[in-house]
Write a protein that holds these residues in place. Structure first.
Motif, PDB file in Angstrom:
ATOM      1  N   HIS A 139       0.700  -1.224   0.030  1.00 35.14           N
ATOM      2  CA  HIS A 139       0.101  -0.075   0.025  1.00 35.14           C
ATOM      3  C   HIS A 139       0.924   1.113   0.113  1.00 35.14           C
ATOM      4  CE1 HIS A 139      -3.282  -2.854   1.100  1.00 35.14           C
ATOM      5  NE2 HIS A 139      -3.943  -2.071   1.286  1.00 35.14           N
ATOM      6  N   GLU A 156      -1.417   6.303  -0.218  1.00 42.25           N
ATOM      7  CA  GLU A 156      -2.666   5.982   0.161  1.00 42.25           C
ATOM      8  C   GLU A 156      -3.525   7.211   0.542  1.00 42.25           C
ATOM      9  OE1 GLU A 156      -3.507   2.675   2.646  1.00 42.25           O
ATOM     10  OE2 GLU A 156      -5.793   2.714   2.470  1.00 42.25           O
ATOM     11  N   HIS A 195      -3.114   1.035  -4.359  1.00 38.96           N
ATOM     12  CA  HIS A 195      -3.787   2.339  -4.220  1.00 38.96           C
ATOM     13  C   HIS A 195      -2.907   3.376  -4.957  1.00 38.96           C
ATOM     14  CE1 HIS A 195      -6.925   0.958  -1.762  1.00 38.96           C
ATOM     15  NE2 HIS A 195      -6.106   0.544  -0.939  1.00 38.96           N
ATOM     16  N   THR A 200      -2.933   6.300  -4.617  1.00 38.41           N
ATOM     17  CA  THR A 200      -3.590   7.678  -4.832  1.00 38.41           C
ATOM     18  C   THR A 200      -2.922   8.818  -4.848  1.00 38.41           C
ATOM     19  OG1 THR A 200      -5.048   6.235  -3.234  1.00 38.41           O
ATOM     20  CG2 THR A 200      -5.732   8.514  -3.982  1.00 38.41           C
ATOM     21  N   SER A 247     -13.660   1.653  -2.644  1.00 33.34           N
ATOM     22  CA  SER A 247     -12.907   1.761  -1.385  1.00 33.34           C
ATOM     23  C   SER A 247     -12.520   3.228  -1.207  1.00 33.34           C
ATOM     24  CB  SER A 247     -11.755   0.855  -1.422  1.00 33.34           C
ATOM     25  OG  SER A 247     -10.784   1.134  -0.542  1.00 33.34           O
ATOM     26  N   ASN A 248     -11.761   3.796  -1.940  1.00 33.03           N
ATOM     27  CA  ASN A 248     -11.212   4.976  -2.039  1.00 33.03           C
ATOM     28  C   ASN A 248     -12.267   6.285  -1.763  1.00 33.03           C
ATOM     29  OD1 ASN A 248      -8.603   4.222  -4.589  1.00 33.03           O
ATOM     30  ND2 ASN A 248      -8.629   3.812  -2.130  1.00 33.03           N
ATOM     31  N   THR A 250     -10.694   9.015   0.537  1.00 34.73           N
ATOM     32  CA  THR A 250      -9.197   9.482   0.003  1.00 34.73           C
ATOM     33  C   THR A 250      -9.426  10.366  -1.403  1.00 34.73           C
ATOM     34  OG1 THR A 250      -8.768   7.204  -0.477  1.00 34.73           O
ATOM     35  CG2 THR A 250      -7.872   8.017   1.583  1.00 34.73           C
ATOM     36  N   VAL A 251     -10.390   9.838  -2.114  1.00 36.02           N
ATOM     37  CA  VAL A 251     -10.557  10.348  -3.465  1.00 36.02           C
ATOM     38  C   VAL A 251     -12.089  10.984  -3.314  1.00 36.02           C
ATOM     39  CG1 VAL A 251     -11.153   9.717  -5.820  1.00 36.02           C
ATOM     40  CG2 VAL A 251      -9.427   8.516  -4.533  1.00 36.02           C
ATOM     41  N   HIS A 283     -11.155   9.709  -9.656  1.00 32.18           N
ATOM     42  CA  HIS A 283     -10.253   8.471  -9.254  1.00 32.18           C
ATOM     43  C   HIS A 283      -8.966   8.769 -10.163  1.00 32.18           C
ATOM     44  CE1 HIS A 283      -8.859   4.637  -8.158  1.00 32.18           C
ATOM     45  NE2 HIS A 283      -9.511   4.744  -7.070  1.00 32.18           N
ATOM     46  N   ASP A 323     -10.379  -4.383  -2.713  1.00 29.70           N
ATOM     47  CA  ASP A 323     -10.059  -4.069  -1.417  1.00 29.70           C
ATOM     48  C   ASP A 323     -10.658  -4.654  -0.387  1.00 29.70           C
ATOM     49  OD1 ASP A 323      -7.985  -2.619   0.051  1.00 29.70           O
ATOM     50  OD2 ASP A 323      -8.943  -0.666  -0.028  1.00 29.70           O
TER      51      ASP A 323
END
Ligand code: IMP
Ligand code: ZN
Length: 348
Positions: free
Chosen positions: A202, A205, A226, A228, A257-258, A263-264, A270, A287
């Motif tokens: 990960h 993230e 991720h 991200t 999930s994100n 987190t998004v 995305h 995830d």
């Protein structure tokens, strides 16, 4: 009734590379767990984040704590792992890499070794029952537990890599990204790599992990979970992107999930879009299909509708995921053959 489009995504043969065992527990399995442990007084809404709901990452990690209370014996792990594998198979997943953090529990006598053995037993049982899915296992390090536990986990994974008939193929680094620093885990990760375990980490993230991401990318990992905040548009950097691209490290991307974990900001933003447009290996994953109330078919459908991918592009996306698996080349060839065989059925 299922729409024609929904059927296409279910019929689409799929590869799932980022699935945490205890985050993948379905409502049906949670019901069985709750009935085994009524004294815990756990309610369904404590183990899953429903449609339209969003939580902070911190709140998501509270959900895992609740599930861990429900899954604390060998019997629980066996049931959870068997159910999860069969659910992925029912969703059209033909190859699955499950990951899980070995836990011990003094009250139930569970040890980390027995934990791993039990997951392996579940995989073997499904194989014996001829469930149509090939499953491998990644032993997970929870970053919160620090370097010593990380090293112990690597040694455990190493033992099982040699003694599980090829079922244990790698190592995952996960856990609350805001806790601890990856630099302390480098010796353990380096050892894992040296002994032949594949690494899925990960990475980025959350924002503010630039230095850590840079260090971990130097290993380099075999896949990224991720990622991200790697690219400059969201606060990452071009040099991080360059390292990922130069080493051709696939990304495991989990849309729901994100977004649910905040987190998004929304599906359209995305980072799938960034990496897909770059032509970089990007694999759609769930995830935690239980916690985030999704499945892999829905995730493919979501990617397609959000980013305007037609059926041919979706097919290519799922087929290219085969190149990113940790199992040997022989299995990649077998899976590609399977995809060819299943193509007419998916497109009918
Ligand atoms: P388990 O390892 O099978 O118990 O699955 C749950 C665990 O996976 C959590 O306690 C976390 O350590 C990890 N996990 C699940 N989802 C995420 C994520 O999105 N980021 C980081 N770690 C995660
Ligand atoms: Zn994850």
């Amino acid at each position: 009734m299922e729409q024609q489009a929904d059927i296409f995504y279910r019929e689409l043969p799929k590869v799932e590379l980022h699935a945490h065992l205890n985050g993948s527990v379905s409502v049906r399995t949670v019901e069985k767990l709750i009935s085994r442990k009524p004294q815990l007084n756990i309610k369904h809404d404590m183990t899953a984040i429903g449609k339209g709901q969003r939580r902070t990452l911190d709140e998501c990690f509270q959900v895992f704590k609740v599930i861990h209370q429900l899954v604390d014996t060998e019997e629980d792990i066996l049931m959870v792992a068997t159910d999860v594998i069969k659910e992925f198979a029912a969703d059209g997943v033909k190859y699955l890499e499950l990951r899980s953090t070995p836990r011990e529990d003094n009250n139930t006598g569970l040890t980390k070794r027995r934990y791993v053995e039990t997951v392996i037993k579940a995989i073997q049982q499904c194989k014996n029952e001829e469930v149509d899915i090939d499953v491998r296992f990644l032993v997970a390090i929870d970053r919160r537990n620090g370097p010593e536990v990380a090293m112990e986990t690597v040694k455990l994974a190493e033992d099982f890599m040699l003694a599980s008939d090829g079922l244990v193929v790698g190592l995952d680094l996960s856990g609350d990204p805001t806790v601890g620093h990856g630099k302390y885990l480098l010796p353990a990760l380096q050892r894992a790599k040296n002994c032949g375990l594949k690494l899925s980490l990960h990475l980025s993230e959350v924002l503010s992990q630039l230095e850590e991401s840079d260090l971990l990318l130097n290993l380099p990992p075999d896949r990224i979970g991720h990622g991200t905040f790697l690219h400059p548009e969201v606060g990452g950097s071009q040099s991080l992107v360059d390292k990922v691209v130069k080493n051709n490290i696939p990304l495991e991307l989990c849309l729901t999930s994100n977004v649910k974990g905040k987190t998004v900001p929304c599906f359209a933003k995305h980072h799938f879009k960034y990496w897909y447009q770059l032509g970089h290996p990007s694999v759609i994953c769930t995830d935690d299909k239980g916690v985030f109330s999704t499945d892999l078919s829905q995730e493919y459908q979501l990617a397609a509708s959000t980013f305007g991918l037609g059926p041919d592009a979706v097919w290519e996306l799922s087929r290219r995921a085969i190149d990113c698996i940790f199992a040997p080349e022989t299995l990649k060839a077998q899976l590609k053959h399977k995809w060819e065989e299943l193509q007419p059925q998916a497109f009918q």
